[in-house]
Design a protein around this motif. Structure first.
Motif, mmCIF file in Angstrom:
data_model
loop_
_atom_site.group_PDB
_atom_site.id
_atom_site.type_symbol
_atom_site.label_atom_id
_atom_site.label_comp_id
_atom_site.label_asym_id
_atom_site.label_seq_id
_atom_site.Cartn_x
_atom_site.Cartn_y
_atom_site.Cartn_z
ATOM 1 N N PRO A 176 0.811 -1.229 0.000
ATOM 2 C CA PRO A 176 0.000 0.000 0.000
ATOM 3 C C PRO A 176 0.839 1.271 0.000
ATOM 4 C CG PRO A 176 0.117 -0.876 2.196
ATOM 5 C CD PRO A 176 0.864 -1.835 1.307
ATOM 6 N N ALA A 177 1.477 1.558 -1.101
ATOM 7 C CA ALA A 177 2.273 2.768 -1.199
ATOM 8 C C ALA A 177 2.219 3.283 -2.629
ATOM 9 C CB ALA A 177 3.718 2.487 -0.812
ATOM 10 N N CYS A 178 2.499 4.549 -2.767
ATOM 11 C CA CYS A 178 2.557 5.137 -4.104
ATOM 12 C C CYS A 178 3.543 6.285 -4.080
ATOM 13 C CB CYS A 178 1.175 5.605 -4.560
ATOM 14 S SG CYS A 178 0.449 6.831 -3.479
ATOM 15 N N GLY A 179 3.861 6.771 -5.215
ATOM 16 C CA GLY A 179 4.754 7.913 -5.316
ATOM 17 C C GLY A 179 4.029 9.191 -4.947
ATOM 18 N N PHE A 180 4.675 10.305 -5.179
ATOM 19 C CA PHE A 180 4.109 11.606 -4.849
ATOM 20 C C PHE A 180 2.929 11.907 -5.764
ATOM 21 C CE2 PHE A 180 4.017 16.221 -5.384
ATOM 22 C CZ PHE A 180 3.814 16.596 -4.070
ATOM 23 N N ILE A 181 1.815 12.280 -5.178
ATOM 24 C CA ILE A 181 0.609 12.595 -5.947
ATOM 25 C C ILE A 181 0.090 13.963 -5.523
ATOM 26 C CG2 ILE A 181 -1.805 11.979 -6.381
ATOM 27 C CD1 ILE A 181 -1.055 9.093 -5.904
ATOM 28 N N GLN A 182 -0.220 14.793 -6.506
ATOM 29 C CA GLN A 182 -0.860 16.077 -6.237
ATOM 30 C C GLN A 182 -2.318 15.977 -6.651
ATOM 31 O OE1 GLN A 182 2.037 18.426 -8.589
ATOM 32 N NE2 GLN A 182 2.087 19.740 -6.770
ATOM 33 N N GLN A 183 -3.173 16.585 -5.872
ATOM 34 C CA GLN A 183 -4.591 16.550 -6.175
ATOM 35 C C GLN A 183 -5.109 17.977 -6.306
ATOM 36 O OE1 GLN A 183 -6.936 14.603 -3.223
ATOM 37 N NE2 GLN A 183 -8.743 14.519 -4.515
ATOM 38 N N SER A 184 -5.894 18.197 -7.315
ATOM 39 C CA SER A 184 -6.444 19.518 -7.572
ATOM 40 C C SER A 184 -7.880 19.596 -7.075
ATOM 41 C CB SER A 184 -6.409 19.808 -9.070
ATOM 42 O OG SER A 184 -7.125 20.981 -9.357
ATOM 43 N N THR A 220 -9.183 23.013 -6.524
ATOM 44 C CA THR A 220 -9.634 24.326 -6.992
ATOM 45 C C THR A 220 -8.891 24.667 -8.277
ATOM 46 O OG1 THR A 220 -7.923 25.555 -5.807
ATOM 47 C CG2 THR A 220 -9.972 25.093 -4.585
ATOM 48 N N GLU A 221 -9.348 25.735 -8.952
ATOM 49 C CA GLU A 221 -8.654 26.170 -10.164
ATOM 50 C C GLU A 221 -7.240 26.635 -9.843
ATOM 51 O OE1 GLU A 221 -10.799 28.927 -12.626
ATOM 52 O OE2 GLU A 221 -12.667 27.811 -12.376
ATOM 53 N N TRP A 222 -7.074 27.291 -8.699
ATOM 54 C CA TRP A 222 -5.745 27.753 -8.313
ATOM 55 C C TRP A 222 -4.797 26.570 -8.111
ATOM 56 C CZ3 TRP A 222 -2.399 26.909 -4.330
ATOM 57 C CH2 TRP A 222 -1.272 27.724 -4.300
ATOM 58 N N SER A 223 -5.259 25.523 -7.395
ATOM 59 C CA SER A 223 -4.375 24.378 -7.145
ATOM 60 C C SER A 223 -4.070 23.627 -8.445
ATOM 61 C CB SER A 223 -4.965 23.437 -6.096
ATOM 62 O OG SER A 223 -6.185 22.893 -6.528
ATOM 63 N N GLU A 224 -5.014 23.621 -9.372
ATOM 64 C CA GLU A 224 -4.759 22.999 -10.668
ATOM 65 C C GLU A 224 -3.643 23.735 -11.399
ATOM 66 O OE1 GLU A 224 -7.182 22.437 -14.827
ATOM 67 O OE2 GLU A 224 -8.294 22.143 -12.954
ATOM 68 N N ALA A 225 -3.705 25.067 -11.382
ATOM 69 C CA ALA A 225 -2.656 25.863 -12.017
ATOM 70 C C ALA A 225 -1.315 25.650 -11.311
ATOM 71 C CB ALA A 225 -3.037 27.344 -11.992
ATOM 72 N N TYR A 228 2.161 24.303 -12.978
ATOM 73 C CA TYR A 228 3.379 25.101 -12.824
ATOM 74 C C TYR A 228 4.493 24.269 -12.182
ATOM 75 C CZ TYR A 228 6.563 28.682 -11.106
ATOM 76 O OH TYR A 228 7.687 29.418 -10.820
ATOM 77 N N ASP A 229 4.169 23.549 -11.095
ATOM 78 C CA ASP A 229 5.160 22.712 -10.403
ATOM 79 C C ASP A 229 5.698 21.614 -11.321
ATOM 80 O OD1 ASP A 229 4.809 24.241 -8.128
ATOM 81 O OD2 ASP A 229 3.507 22.760 -7.141
ATOM 82 N N THR A 230 4.821 21.002 -12.100
ATOM 83 C CA THR A 230 5.237 19.960 -13.023
ATOM 84 C C THR A 230 6.182 20.508 -14.086
ATOM 85 O OG1 THR A 230 3.149 18.790 -12.696
ATOM 86 C CG2 THR A 230 4.401 18.204 -14.667
ATOM 87 N N MET A 231 5.868 21.658 -14.610
ATOM 88 C CA MET A 231 6.729 22.287 -15.619
ATOM 89 C C MET A 231 8.113 22.605 -15.017
ATOM 90 S SD MET A 231 3.933 24.696 -17.650
ATOM 91 C CE MET A 231 5.047 26.017 -17.762
ATOM 92 N N ARG A 232 8.146 23.087 -13.790
ATOM 93 C CA ARG A 232 9.427 23.383 -13.137
ATOM 94 C C ARG A 232 10.241 22.102 -12.909
ATOM 95 N NH1 ARG A 232 8.108 26.556 -7.945
ATOM 96 N NH2 ARG A 232 9.574 24.975 -7.301
ATOM 97 N N ARG A 233 9.579 21.021 -12.481
ATOM 98 C CA ARG A 233 10.287 19.751 -12.240
ATOM 99 C C ARG A 233 10.844 19.178 -13.542
ATOM 100 N NH1 ARG A 233 6.128 18.712 -8.550
ATOM 101 N NH2 ARG A 233 4.955 17.589 -10.100
#
Length: 150
Positions: A123-131, A133-138, A142-147
């Motif tokens: 029961p493990a997974c890598g780093f996951i971001q969840q959106s 709101t519209e702000w968190s989606e943006a 942005y974070d993905t593009m920087r990485r």
């Protein structure tokens, strides 16, 4: 190393299954027993390759487990008139079924032979971001593009 030609030797099979003093004049020949060992190992290697376990670092217990599978797989295939242990038909069927179940567990990833707890039921997974709101989606974009730019 995982997915090697075989995990046991002729001597180990003879020690487990055949009479004392098994030698090159025994029937089946040492060459024939080696072929059975390689055939049994091929099944194991194909199951491991299905879940990409061939290039991982094996856990401490994995080598012993693979030796057991290879030994049982070879013994199921061998017809050995010089052996002191002859598998009866129901024993051969039992071991064949048992071996098939273990290979399916490897093939499906339910048995983890690699160190690092990588099995499918872990029961493990890598780093996951969840959106949410519209702000968190943006922010995620942005974070993905920087990485990815580094």
């Amino acid at each position: 190393m995982a997915c090697s030609a075989s995990y046991v030797t002729v001597d180990e099979v003879a020690e487990f299954f055949c009479r004392d003093g098994y030698d090159s004049d025994s029937e089946p020949s040492l060459y024939t027993v080696e072929r059975y060992i390689k055939k049994a190992a091929a099944r194991i290697n194909m199951a491991m390759n299905a879940t990409k376990m061939c290039n991982c670092t094996l856990d401490d217990y994995a080598a012993e487990f693979l030796e057991e599978l290879n030994l049982i797989g070879a013994v199921v295939l061998i017809h050995c008139p010089d052996c002191n242990r002859h598998l009866k038909a129901e024993e051969r069927e039992f071991y064949s079924t048992w071996l098939g179940e273990r290979l399916e567990e490897i093939r499906s990833g339910k048995v983890d032979l690699c160190s690092g707890a990588t099995a499918v039921d872990y029961p493990a997974c890598g780093f996951i971001q969840q959106s949410l709101t519209e702000w968190s989606e943006a922010q995620i974009v942005y974070d993905t593009m920087r990485r990815n730019s580094t």
